[in-house]
Scaffold this active site. Sequence first.
Site, PDB file in Angstrom:
ATOM      1  N   GLU A 111      -4.602   2.201  -4.413  1.00 16.73           N
ATOM      2  CA  GLU A 111      -3.139   2.258  -4.301  1.00 16.73           C
ATOM      3  C   GLU A 111      -2.565   0.972  -3.714  1.00 16.73           C
ATOM      4  O   GLU A 111      -1.414   0.953  -3.258  1.00 16.73           O
ATOM      5  CB  GLU A 111      -2.717   3.459  -3.447  1.00 16.73           C
ATOM      6  CG  GLU A 111      -3.132   3.396  -1.990  1.00 16.73           C
ATOM      7  CD  GLU A 111      -4.507   4.000  -1.735  1.00 16.73           C
ATOM      8  OE1 GLU A 111      -4.779   4.369  -0.570  1.00 16.73           O
ATOM      9  OE2 GLU A 111      -5.312   4.095  -2.679  1.00 16.73           O
TER      10      GLU A 111
ATOM     11  N   ASP B 258       0.852  -1.182   0.000  1.00 18.89           N
ATOM     12  CA  ASP B 258       0.000   0.000   0.000  1.00 18.89           C
ATOM     13  C   ASP B 258       0.893   1.238   0.000  1.00 18.89           C
ATOM     14  O   ASP B 258       1.827   1.341   0.814  1.00 18.89           O
ATOM     15  CB  ASP B 258      -0.909   0.001   1.228  1.00 18.89           C
ATOM     16  CG  ASP B 258      -1.883   1.174   1.218  1.00 18.89           C
ATOM     17  OD1 ASP B 258      -2.969   1.023   0.644  1.00 18.89           O
ATOM     18  OD2 ASP B 258      -1.534   2.229   1.791  1.00 18.89           O
TER      19      ASP B 258
END
Length: 384
Positions: free
Chosen positions: A295, A252
């Site tokens: 993301e 992430d």
Amino acid sequence: MDDVAINFMIALITMVLSGAFILTWFVEKASLSLALWSAAMLSMAIIAMANSFLPKLIGQEQMNLLKSGLTIHLLLVFLGVHQGFSGRQDKRSKNFLLYTFGGLVGVSALAFMHQASAVFIGLIAAMISVLVAHQIYKSDGRFSILRAAALVLFAINACFFMVLESLLGGVLSEMRGAATLAVKYWLLIFLITEAFLLMMLTVERLFADLHYQAMFDELTKLPNRRYLEDHARRLFARALRSDSPFAVLLLDIDHFKSINDRYGHEQGDSILREFSAVCQRMVRSADFVARYGGEEFVILLPDTDRTDALLVSERLRQEVANHRFVLEDGKPQKITISVGLSFVQPPLADSEETEETLLASILRQADASLYRAKEGGRDRIEAA
């Protein structure tokens, strides 16, 4: 069938084929290869109509006119095949196409204007047929019966012209009339077969594009979550059979929302594309990188134990932290990542897990590890 009748048949069929291609292109406007193939059929139709209905103006140059039209037709087919099968091309390849197109069109036009023999024009057509066949042969993608059939068709076309032109050139002058008629018969058969194959290749390409859109992320060009789950099941099934270790990394980008809020989504998209390239560069060819959503990214590491997976994760974390991400305005942007790891450890021979349950379990563990990494301050690695 006499010469006039076959000229009319060629003209009529090419007009119908050009109409079909133009209609298909009108429905699917995004396809440049279809536009080129439509132009190819239309150019041949115009030349064939002139050859059929203006014999007095053309005189002895009927055959040269038909061959010149076929040369332009094959050039456009070649460019369509190149664009459709090769994807994005570098500058050198684009220049090669430009020079090939310009040079061959120029030579073909000079050959007709100076009343060159049909041999010369026929050899140009043969050469372009070889180019088309070569382009199909070296194109990327899985084996396709349609692609193989197109390859054979253009290869036979090249051989046919190289042999028949010797007859038309007068080596066997007593067969010249029969050879001329044979070329026109072949042209008729070739155009019909070629049109069918090109249309089928268009359909094949369309389905391939739809499959790509369903399986790959449009922004990063990485496999998407659907492809990831499908591929992971196959890898997990192999791990269960071979009793081999397996690692999953869930990544992430830290504080990515603040990048979007501060610089805009276009800048954020640029970061995601560059980050994807960094991830792909840092893994082995056997590993699998996918965009999980937003993301978040997933990396599958087959045949990788806990120790090696931690080393890979740390190298990737450091590489991202040290990498100079550049925004569109030239400003550098430092980013960090949090990583959650989970593992499949042997022995697995007596395990009751299936690839379906294993996938759900390992992704859940990786997600839990990622949550701990974020809670622990980010820019860190946590393992299940």
